[in-house]
Design an enzyme around this catalytic site. Structure first.
Site, mmCIF file in Angstrom:
data_model
loop_
_atom_site.group_PDB
_atom_site.id
_atom_site.type_symbol
_atom_site.label_atom_id
_atom_site.label_comp_id
_atom_site.label_asym_id
_atom_site.label_seq_id
_atom_site.Cartn_x
_atom_site.Cartn_y
_atom_site.Cartn_z
ATOM 1 N N ILE A 91 -30.991 3.307 36.881
ATOM 2 C CA ILE A 91 -29.698 2.639 36.771
ATOM 3 C C ILE A 91 -29.560 2.255 35.306
ATOM 4 C CG2 ILE A 91 -30.778 0.466 37.536
ATOM 5 C CD1 ILE A 91 -28.036 -0.457 38.516
ATOM 6 N N SER A 92 -28.427 2.588 34.697
ATOM 7 C CA SER A 92 -28.242 2.384 33.255
ATOM 8 C C SER A 92 -28.240 0.909 32.885
ATOM 9 C CB SER A 92 -26.929 3.010 32.796
ATOM 10 O OG SER A 92 -26.972 4.414 32.924
ATOM 11 N N GLN A 93 -28.622 0.632 31.642
ATOM 12 C CA GLN A 93 -28.619 -0.747 31.167
ATOM 13 C C GLN A 93 -27.187 -1.257 31.077
ATOM 14 O OE1 GLN A 93 -29.865 0.600 26.876
ATOM 15 N NE2 GLN A 93 -29.248 -1.534 26.711
ATOM 16 N N ARG A 118 -24.602 -6.351 40.217
ATOM 17 C CA ARG A 118 -25.588 -5.304 39.920
ATOM 18 C C ARG A 118 -26.779 -5.345 40.876
ATOM 19 N NH1 ARG A 118 -29.711 -4.229 35.309
ATOM 20 N NH2 ARG A 118 -29.485 -2.006 34.862
#
Length: 211
Positions: free
Chosen positions: A58-60, A32
């Site tokens: 950016i998504s969790q 990530r």
């Protein structure tokens, strides 16, 4: 607070119900930090969405894993992603399925995602600039479609780019959003159910003009 990757996997994924082995492997394999802005690298494995610029995020990790698990993906399947963003979600999906097609409406994000995916060594993701409301008709039909931005209602063109038996997962709503799973049961019959409350950036372009 700095969170190690091992802690993310244990505390934010396994302990919260992520059990799909392929999803867990993909979340482990994809770095990530390659998709997070330089000034936020120390927050890479925090279970939170992070800003990537121009009101985009950016998504969790949990939501990325939850959505991948909910789609019940298989290695031979082809997926359409609406909203490439920085490329992280597409990267995770690419470790689970055969190919990912991803459409992004913001030009600079298309470039950012291409760089990030290249850094990650991912070659089975195709990206292009376009309005995700219209999908990617030339590559349809898809086994699954996932939206990473929230429209007011599910775009009809996307529903008809699903194979029979295909699944579409989308956050829907404006202020209050819910994650919906839609399955194309027959040519003109779709089954829909609500999953969990979520918070995504709004889908722009045609999705807003239509409603």
């Amino acid at each position: 607070m700095y969170v190690h990757k091992e802690e993310m996997m244990r505390k934010h994924l396994r302990q919260r119900g992520i059990t799909d082995r392929a999803v867990l492997n993909a979340m482990w394999e994809v770095d990530r930090s390659l998709f997070v802005p330089d000034d936020l690298k120390d927050q890479t494995y925090n279970d939170s969405a992070l800003p990537i610029g121009m009101n985009q995020t950016i998504s969790q990790p949990f939501i990325v894993a939850y959505m991948a698990q909910a789609l019940r993906l298989s290695p031979e399947e082809v997926v359409l992603e609406v909203g490439t963003g920085c490329g992280y979600n597409a990267a995770v999906l690419s470790r689970i399925v055969s190919h990912v097609y991803s459409v992004e409406v913001i030009e600079w994000l298309v470039r950012v995602a291409a760089v990030n995916l290249n850094k990650a060594g991912i070659q089975n993701v195709s990206t292009r600039l376009g309005d995700g409301y219209l999908g990617w008709p030339e590559a349809a039909p898809f086994d699954a479609i996932v939206l990473t931005a929230a429209p007011p209602v599910i775009p009809e063109p996307l529903m008809y780019q699903l194979k029979i038996g295909g699944r579409l997962l989308a956050p829907v709503g404006t202020n209050l959003q819910r994650l919906f799973m839609l399955v194309r049961v027959k040519e003109n019959y779709f089954d829909q159910r609500e999953l969990i409350p979520v918070k995504f950036v709004p889908m722009t372009g045609e999705a807003q003009r239509r409603h």
